[in-house]
Design an enzyme around this catalytic site. Structure first.
Site, PDB file in Angstrom:
ATOM      1  N   ALA A 181       0.858  -1.179   0.000  1.00  0.00           N
ATOM      2  CA  ALA A 181       0.000   0.000   0.000  1.00  0.00           C
ATOM      3  C   ALA A 181       0.891   1.224   0.000  1.00  0.00           C
ATOM      4  O   ALA A 181       2.027   1.175   0.465  1.00  0.00           O
ATOM      5  CB  ALA A 181      -0.891  -0.011   1.229  1.00  0.00           C
ATOM      6  N   LYS A 182       0.345   2.281  -0.519  1.00  0.00           N
ATOM      7  CA  LYS A 182       1.114   3.516  -0.610  1.00  0.00           C
ATOM      8  C   LYS A 182       1.563   3.956   0.781  1.00  0.00           C
ATOM      9  O   LYS A 182       2.671   4.399   0.982  1.00  0.00           O
ATOM     10  CB  LYS A 182       0.197   4.581  -1.211  1.00  0.00           C
ATOM     11  CG  LYS A 182       0.890   5.629  -1.977  1.00  0.00           C
ATOM     12  CD  LYS A 182      -0.120   6.520  -2.688  1.00  0.00           C
ATOM     13  CE  LYS A 182      -1.500   6.345  -2.121  1.00  0.00           C
ATOM     14  NZ  LYS A 182      -2.531   7.129  -2.768  1.00  0.00           N
TER      15      LYS A 182
END
Ligand code: GLU
Length: 274
Positions: free
Chosen positions: A243-244
């Protein structure tokens, strides 16, 4: 399995990272036609500059989508029409709860994973209409039990997970519209999959539960039922989801570090055939 139409549907809330590249490549490899859709309904989080960056990064990665890009913010009238149709059938109700009210109602159930218990479903419809007319802030929720009574039990077929039964009640009465976002992800995505003729919905397995709601909307609206493929999320060396938030490198950073599109495709789980 016939030739499918697939889509990649990112929200322009940031730059694409390797997890997105995996999802885009997965969609492209599974579709005889694959389409691109920008899910930019939430104006508080989406930025046009990120939408532009998405198109550029996908092209750099060597992906060419078919036809025009569908940009959701240009189709608000279509989503409003769906909401009106559902409201006319008595399937929506206004919810006046604040975030704090919702959190308290969930906590009061003393059950892990409890959903919003439908507090506002019990408000007398005449009184609710008065409060709406007076301008009181509200969201529109789907009365899931009532909707299911219309459709009967639902399921779907997933190419990875097999046949699945839907349990939309587990998520409570989902919000289909709110003041600052007049149409929800579920509503817009399901509408657009039908409008774009998507026959195979591919996305990460974190969205399996979303499909329970989306199948319900399809059945209510008479939209066709697509096939699904909810793929595993690619993980970093530490086993964490890319995930970012977890600091996954953006495609742009990899490109600036001198990696080639083929190298990045391989990092995203799709090495080119030798
Ligand atoms: N915009 C959604 C996301 O980025 C798309 C999910 C879907 O493919 O339906 O998570």
């Amino acid at each position: 399995m016939g030739p499918h139409t697939t889509r990649f549907a990112p929200s322009p809330t940031g730059l694409l990272h390797l997890g997105h590249a995996h999802a885009a490549l997965f969609a492209a490899r599974h579709g005889a036609r694959w389409l691109l859709r920008i899910e930019d309904i939430d104006a508080t989080r989406c930025r046009p500059a990120f939408a532009e960056a998405i198109l550029e990064d996908l092209a750099w990665l060597g992906l060419a989508w078919e036809g025009p890009v569908r940009v959701q913010s240009r189709h608000m009238a279509e989503y409003a029409a769906v909401l009106e149709a559902l409201a006319a059938r008595g399937l929506l109700y206004p919810c006046f709860c604040t975030r704090a009210d919702i959190a308290a109602a969930i906590a009061a159930q003393h059950r892990p994973g409890a959903a919003y218990p439908g507090t506002c479903r019990g408000i007398d419809p005449g009184r609710a209409a008065e409060r709406v007319a007076a301008g009181e802030a509200h969201a529109l929720r789907l009365d899931v039990a009532r909707a299911l009574a219309e459709t009967g039990p639902l399921g779907f077929t997933d190419l990875i997970h097999g046949p699945r039964r839907c349990d939309p009640l587990a998520q409570g009465d989902v919000v289909l519209a709110r003041k600052d976002t007049p149409a929800s992800y579920h509503l817009c995505a399901t509408h657009d999959d039908a409008a774009q003729g998507v026959t195979l919905v591919t996305r990460g397995e974190d969205l399996l539960a979303a499909t329970d709601i989306q199948r319900l909307l399809q059945a209510l609206m008479g939209w066709p039922e697509p096939l699904y493929a909810h793929h595993p999320l690619i993980r970093g060396p530490d086993g964490q989801r890319l995930a970012k938030r977890a600091g996954a490198p953006t495609l742009r950073a990899l490109r600036e570090a001198g990696l080639s599109p083929a190298q990045v495709r391989a990092m995203a789980g799709f090495p080119d055939a030798a």
